[in-house]
Design an enzyme around this catalytic site. Structure first.
Site, mmCIF file in Angstrom:
data_model
loop_
_atom_site.group_PDB
_atom_site.id
_atom_site.type_symbol
_atom_site.label_atom_id
_atom_site.label_comp_id
_atom_site.label_asym_id
_atom_site.label_seq_id
_atom_site.Cartn_x
_atom_site.Cartn_y
_atom_site.Cartn_z
ATOM 1 N N HIS A 139 -7.189 -4.969 10.188
ATOM 2 C CA HIS A 139 -7.049 -4.728 8.496
ATOM 3 C C HIS A 139 -5.964 -5.316 8.140
ATOM 4 C CE1 HIS A 139 -4.886 -0.775 9.465
ATOM 5 N NE2 HIS A 139 -3.894 -1.718 9.402
ATOM 6 N N ASN A 174 -7.572 -3.092 14.357
ATOM 7 C CA ASN A 174 -8.995 -3.422 13.879
ATOM 8 C C ASN A 174 -9.298 -4.622 12.986
ATOM 9 O OD1 ASN A 174 -7.859 -2.535 11.542
ATOM 10 N ND2 ASN A 174 -9.294 -0.589 11.455
ATOM 11 N N GLU A 186 -9.931 -1.991 5.400
ATOM 12 C CA GLU A 186 -10.677 -1.914 6.802
ATOM 13 C C GLU A 186 -11.822 -2.676 6.842
ATOM 14 O OE1 GLU A 186 -8.598 -0.439 8.553
ATOM 15 O OE2 GLU A 186 -8.405 1.775 8.175
ATOM 16 N N ASP A 225 0.752 -1.369 -0.109
ATOM 17 C CA ASP A 225 0.349 0.051 -0.065
ATOM 18 C C ASP A 225 0.941 1.405 -0.105
ATOM 19 O OD1 ASP A 225 0.700 -0.322 2.643
ATOM 20 O OD2 ASP A 225 -1.209 -0.907 3.455
HETATM 21 P P1 PGA Z 1 1.905 -1.689 12.529
HETATM 22 O O1 PGA Z 1 0.845 -1.693 11.318
HETATM 23 O O2 PGA Z 1 3.016 -2.646 12.166
HETATM 24 O O3 PGA Z 1 2.734 -0.193 12.501
HETATM 25 O O4 PGA Z 1 1.464 -2.075 13.976
HETATM 26 C C1 PGA Z 1 0.314 -2.670 11.129
HETATM 27 C C2 PGA Z 1 -0.711 -2.396 10.228
HETATM 28 O O5 PGA Z 1 -1.599 -1.620 10.274
HETATM 29 O O6 PGA Z 1 -0.821 -3.322 9.250
#
Ligand code: PGA
Length: 261
Positions: free
Chosen positions: A138, A136, A143, A67
């Site tokens: 994702h 959450n 999302e 992304d």
């Molecule tokens: P993070 O993000 O490694 O910064 O916790 C993970 C994600 O949002 O996929």
């Protein structure tokens, strides 16, 4: 799902790096799907160390990132282009033309999303997709309540994700609300998905991903339908799992060829 539980983020990262390195040695021209965020940083450091000390070779590897933020140019310090250069690409012998990160500044975002899918298809698909998981649930920036069959597209971040990542931006007004992300359908076509999860803030999402129903309320749960997903979690992220002992039992009884070394 293969569930591997380790005591610390350090052990999670080293095992994750081992999984990637094993593929690189077996298939030097493999296609890697890469993730950004806090979780894989130590894994990338270990890959760099393996490159420097053990000549782990990236010269024939192709990569596709999950992304990118819409509107952040590649030289913006919070862009995922910048992150990948800083944390991996510039330290290993990967060819610049073989790395792909979605273009959040493309004049025509929609056609560039479709072109990203075409580029993945043109190299024969992704061999191993690294993933983090949001608190959450994702994966990528897909999302909750989005389609579990989505393709690479422009998405709007949830308020929860904006809050989780706000501290990464020194100027809050620069945090974009729009992103380009591989879809869940795109991710599910990778031949091996490897999810890293660390920290207590991920424990509910990890439980929902592994033991909950397959539901768009936890996009990562779509990986239950994937033929080969490995979850590597630290004990804090795994704390909510009901079947902890079972996962440990399974790992202890793996056959030699089923382990990563
Ligand atoms: P993070 O993000 O490694 O910064 O916790 C993970 C994600 O949002 O996929």
């Amino acid at each position: 799902m293969e569930v591997l539980i380790r005591d610390t983020i350090e052990e999670v990262s080293l095992l994750g790096a081992q999984v990637v390195a094993q593929l690189l040695r077996q298939k030097p021209n493999c296609v890697l799907g890469l993730a950004t965020g806090r979780t894989p940083m130590r894994l990338y450091q270990e890959l760099i160390r393996l490159h420097e000390k053990e000549k782990l070779d990236f010269s024939r590897v192709t990569t596709f990132n999950l992304d990118e933020y819409v509107g952040l140019p590649p030289d913006h310090t919070q862009s995922y282009h910048f992150y990948m250069q800083k944390n991996l690409f510039r330290h290993v012998n990967i060819s610049r033309q073989s790395t792909h990160v979605p273009d959040g500044c493309a004049p025509n975002l929609r056609s560039s999303c479709m072109a990203y899918e075409d580029a993945i298809r043109a190299v024969g698909g992704i061999d191993l997709q690294l993933l983090g998981i949001g608190s959450n649930g994702h994966i990528g920036f897909n999302e909750p309540t989005g389609s579990l069959n989505s393709r690479t597209w422009i998405k709007i971040l949830s308020e929860k994700t904006l809050k989780d990542n706000a501290s990464l931006f020194t100027k809050p007004e620069e945090q974009p609300r729009h992103v380009v992300t591989m879809g869940i359908g795109t991710i599910r076509e990778a031949r091996h998905c490897v999810v890293l999860a660390c920290g207590a803030q991920k424990s509910r999402a990890v439980k929902a991903m592994i033991e909950g129903p397959v539901s768009s309320m936890c996009p990562a749960s779509a990986l239950q339908l994937h033929p080969r997903t490995t979850v590597i979690a630290d004990i804090d992220a795994a704390a909510g799992l009901e079947q902890l002992d079972h996962y440990r039992w399974i790992e202890q009884h793996k056959l030699d060829w089923q382990t990563y070394r």
